[in-house]
Design a protein around this motif. Structure first.
Motif, mmCIF file in Angstrom:
data_model
loop_
_atom_site.group_PDB
_atom_site.id
_atom_site.type_symbol
_atom_site.label_atom_id
_atom_site.label_comp_id
_atom_site.label_asym_id
_atom_site.label_seq_id
_atom_site.Cartn_x
_atom_site.Cartn_y
_atom_site.Cartn_z
ATOM 1 N N ASP A 17 -8.156 45.931 -8.234
ATOM 2 C CA ASP A 17 -6.987 45.050 -8.355
ATOM 3 C C ASP A 17 -7.256 43.699 -7.683
ATOM 4 O OD1 ASP A 17 -5.040 46.342 -9.853
ATOM 5 O OD2 ASP A 17 -4.344 47.539 -8.170
ATOM 6 N N ASP A 18 -7.812 43.757 -6.486
ATOM 7 C CA ASP A 18 -8.054 42.533 -5.715
ATOM 8 C C ASP A 18 -9.104 41.654 -6.383
ATOM 9 O OD1 ASP A 18 -6.249 43.584 -3.941
ATOM 10 O OD2 ASP A 18 -7.766 44.350 -2.562
ATOM 11 N N TRP A 19 -10.152 42.296 -6.894
ATOM 12 C CA TRP A 19 -11.212 41.521 -7.541
ATOM 13 C C TRP A 19 -10.684 40.816 -8.786
ATOM 14 C CZ3 TRP A 19 -14.864 38.418 -7.752
ATOM 15 C CH2 TRP A 19 -15.623 38.196 -8.917
ATOM 16 N N MET A 20 -9.885 41.521 -9.602
ATOM 17 C CA MET A 20 -9.366 40.893 -10.831
ATOM 18 C C MET A 20 -8.301 39.851 -10.510
ATOM 19 S SD MET A 20 -11.340 42.025 -13.042
ATOM 20 C CE MET A 20 -10.665 40.837 -14.190
ATOM 21 N N GLY A 21 -7.519 40.080 -9.453
ATOM 22 C CA GLY A 21 -6.536 39.076 -9.035
ATOM 23 C C GLY A 21 -7.235 37.786 -8.641
ATOM 24 N N LEU A 22 -8.327 37.920 -7.892
ATOM 25 C CA LEU A 22 -9.097 36.757 -7.451
ATOM 26 C C LEU A 22 -9.794 36.096 -8.637
ATOM 27 C CD1 LEU A 22 -9.901 35.180 -4.899
ATOM 28 C CD2 LEU A 22 -11.876 36.704 -4.667
ATOM 29 N N TYR A 23 -10.365 36.921 -9.506
ATOM 30 C CA TYR A 23 -11.062 36.424 -10.700
ATOM 31 C C TYR A 23 -10.101 35.604 -11.579
ATOM 32 C CZ TYR A 23 -13.577 36.579 -15.173
ATOM 33 O OH TYR A 23 -14.197 36.234 -16.352
ATOM 34 N N ASP A 24 -8.886 36.148 -11.788
ATOM 35 C CA ASP A 24 -7.883 35.438 -12.590
ATOM 36 C C ASP A 24 -7.560 34.069 -11.996
ATOM 37 O OD1 ASP A 24 -7.739 37.530 -14.327
ATOM 38 O OD2 ASP A 24 -5.741 38.207 -13.735
ATOM 39 N N LEU A 25 -7.354 34.043 -10.692
ATOM 40 C CA LEU A 25 -6.977 32.800 -10.015
ATOM 41 C C LEU A 25 -8.118 31.786 -10.038
ATOM 42 C CD1 LEU A 25 -4.252 32.135 -8.805
ATOM 43 C CD2 LEU A 25 -5.099 32.832 -6.559
ATOM 44 N N CYS A 63 -15.441 46.924 -12.656
ATOM 45 C CA CYS A 63 -14.659 46.078 -13.572
ATOM 46 C C CYS A 63 -15.546 45.547 -14.708
ATOM 47 C CB CYS A 63 -14.006 44.919 -12.816
ATOM 48 S SG CYS A 63 -12.607 45.447 -11.785
ATOM 49 N N THR A 64 -16.791 45.246 -14.381
ATOM 50 C CA THR A 64 -17.752 44.795 -15.401
ATOM 51 C C THR A 64 -18.074 45.955 -16.342
ATOM 52 O OG1 THR A 64 -18.713 43.241 -13.825
ATOM 53 C CG2 THR A 64 -20.024 43.753 -15.776
ATOM 54 N N ASP A 65 -18.349 47.137 -15.761
ATOM 55 C CA ASP A 65 -18.707 48.309 -16.577
ATOM 56 C C ASP A 65 -17.579 48.710 -17.525
ATOM 57 O OD1 ASP A 65 -21.065 48.323 -15.202
ATOM 58 O OD2 ASP A 65 -20.622 50.115 -13.987
ATOM 59 N N LEU A 66 -16.327 48.615 -17.054
ATOM 60 C CA LEU A 66 -15.179 49.020 -17.888
ATOM 61 C C LEU A 66 -14.627 47.867 -18.734
ATOM 62 C CD1 LEU A 66 -13.181 51.303 -15.387
ATOM 63 C CD2 LEU A 66 -14.704 52.018 -17.227
ATOM 64 N N LYS A 67 -15.308 46.718 -18.624
ATOM 65 C CA LYS A 67 -14.910 45.519 -19.404
ATOM 66 C C LYS A 67 -13.448 45.112 -19.151
ATOM 67 C CE LYS A 67 -18.297 46.105 -23.142
ATOM 68 N NZ LYS A 67 -19.124 47.105 -22.468
ATOM 69 N N ILE A 68 -13.051 45.160 -17.890
ATOM 70 C CA ILE A 68 -11.699 44.719 -17.517
ATOM 71 C C ILE A 68 -11.707 43.196 -17.430
ATOM 72 C CG2 ILE A 68 -9.882 44.856 -15.760
ATOM 73 C CD1 ILE A 68 -11.040 47.606 -14.967
ATOM 74 N N GLN A 69 -10.735 42.562 -18.073
ATOM 75 C CA GLN A 69 -10.744 41.103 -18.171
ATOM 76 C C GLN A 69 -9.688 40.398 -17.334
ATOM 77 O OE1 GLN A 69 -10.481 40.965 -22.479
ATOM 78 N NE2 GLN A 69 -12.688 40.576 -22.630
ATOM 79 N N ASN A 70 -8.608 41.121 -16.950
ATOM 80 C CA ASN A 70 -7.588 40.485 -16.115
ATOM 81 C C ASN A 70 -6.765 41.535 -15.379
ATOM 82 O OD1 ASN A 70 -5.103 41.174 -17.749
ATOM 83 N ND2 ASN A 70 -6.243 40.003 -19.292
ATOM 84 N N GLN A 71 -5.943 41.076 -14.441
ATOM 85 C CA GLN A 71 -5.193 41.995 -13.568
ATOM 86 C C GLN A 71 -4.019 42.680 -14.245
ATOM 87 O OE1 GLN A 71 -2.732 39.913 -10.487
ATOM 88 N NE2 GLN A 71 -3.616 38.069 -11.373
ATOM 89 N N LYS A 72 -3.738 42.324 -15.499
ATOM 90 C CA LYS A 72 -2.610 42.949 -16.200
ATOM 91 C C LYS A 72 -3.007 44.202 -16.986
ATOM 92 C CE LYS A 72 0.166 38.743 -16.425
ATOM 93 N NZ LYS A 72 0.816 37.725 -17.260
ATOM 94 N N GLN A 73 -4.304 44.522 -16.995
ATOM 95 C CA GLN A 73 -4.777 45.733 -17.689
ATOM 96 C C GLN A 73 -4.618 46.936 -16.751
ATOM 97 O OE1 GLN A 73 -8.528 43.460 -18.924
ATOM 98 N NE2 GLN A 73 -8.326 44.907 -20.602
ATOM 99 N N ARG A 74 -3.366 47.325 -16.553
ATOM 100 C CA ARG A 74 -3.033 48.299 -15.509
ATOM 101 C C ARG A 74 -3.707 49.661 -15.683
ATOM 102 N NH1 ARG A 74 -2.893 45.749 -11.870
ATOM 103 N NH2 ARG A 74 -2.383 47.650 -10.727
#
Length: 301
Positions: A175-183, A223-234
């Motif tokens: 969660d924290d990594w994607m929150g930071l990545y988004d910002l 997050c890279t392995d699961l191809k998560i792109q943003n913090q809204k992909q709960r």
């Protein structure tokens, strides 16, 4: 069919005798522990007393205290051992928080957290309400590492969970990594809150836990392995979190940035870090249920 209580005096006397004997021999003691509680009936609620939430139990969180002028911003965590990897705090920009006198300290928390603390032997007096957005861009001193970290906006803060304020460890929390990545990839969002975009882009995850499969940047890798792109992909983030936390807790080793705890297994370090934080008055224990519980009287516990 049989009745306990005073509806059956003979049986009731037997139970009283039994417990007094157990106490006399040192097999039972009177003490305190967290329970599922019905605030309307003022009683503990066992599994058989529930219409919803069988199997749910109290879960222990650690409340971390961040110095903020003469007050404390409070964040709840299940992973106190990760304090060495903190880069920022997350707050819900559109959420309402309260400034409350909690025993002898002033805390900034959600109203829901304040309500729960009343049932956890805290004296609470609400002083004022504050908006999450009014705290964004300011800094607070993180416990244990004694370093100023910025308060940033996120979409995943929930006032009903913890304190509605979340500590950010982007190396080990998806969660924290994607929150930071988004910002870091949204200059307009930073400008909206008056944040220095270049300063936000300069925030880097701090490696603190090493595990065989995920290395020392578990959240980034998963997050890279699961191809998560943003913090809204709960759903994907929940999956990622379970994998990282399980690997980190059972297989992880505290890294060289973790001070006196470096080299310890995470499952051992967790309690040791928590104990030190509490001893230094930088943290306190806090309990929440693992899920929703409704008693037979239809009261939410």
């Amino acid at each position: 069919e049989f009745f306990t209580t005073k509806l059956n005096p003979h049986y009731d006397k037997f139970i009283t005798w039994q417990f007094l004997k157990l106490k006399e021999k040192g097999y039972v003691i009177k003490g305190k522990h967290p329970v599922v509680w019905d605030p309307k009936a003022n009683t503990a609620v066992g599994d058989h007393d529930r219409v919803e939430g069988e199997g749910e139990t109290p879960q222990e969180f650690t409340l971390l205290k961040y110095k903020f002028n003469d007050e404390f911003i409070i964040a709840a965590t299940l992973r106190p051992e990760t304090v060495y990897g903190q880069t920022n705090l997350w707050i819900g920009a559109e959420l309402d928080y309260v400034k409350a006198k909690v025993n002898d300290e002033i805390w900034i928390i959600s109203q829901d957290a304040a309500d729960k603390l009343v049932d956890q032997e805290k004296h609470i007096h609400i002083l004022e309400k504050i908006k999450g957005k009014d705290l964004i861009g300011k800094e607070a001193v993180a416990p244990m590492i004694e370093r100023k970290i910025p308060i940033l906006p996120s979409y995943f803060c929930d006032p009903k969970k913890g304190t509605g304020i979340v500590t950010s460890v982007p190396s080990d929390a998806p969660d924290d990594w994607m929150g930071l990545y988004d910002l870091q990839n949204n200059q307009k969002e930073c400008e909206k809150y008056g944040l220095d975009f270049e300063k936000i882009k300069s925030i880097k995850p701090i490696p603190i836990i090493e595990s065989s499969d995920l290395g020392d940047m578990a959240a980034v890798k998963i997050c890279t392995d699961l191809k998560i792109q943003n913090q809204k992909q709960r759903d994907l983030l929940e999956k990622a979190k379970k994998i990282v936390y399980k690997k980190g807790f059972y297989e992880g080793i505290m890294g060289k940035k973790c001070g006196e705890f470096a080299g310890l297994k995470v499952e051992i370090a967790k309690d040791k870090v928590k104990e030190k934080l509490i001893k230094q008055n930088e943290a306190e224990k806090y309990y929440e249920l693992t899920g929703k519980v409704v008693s037979r009287g239809l009261t939410e516990c």
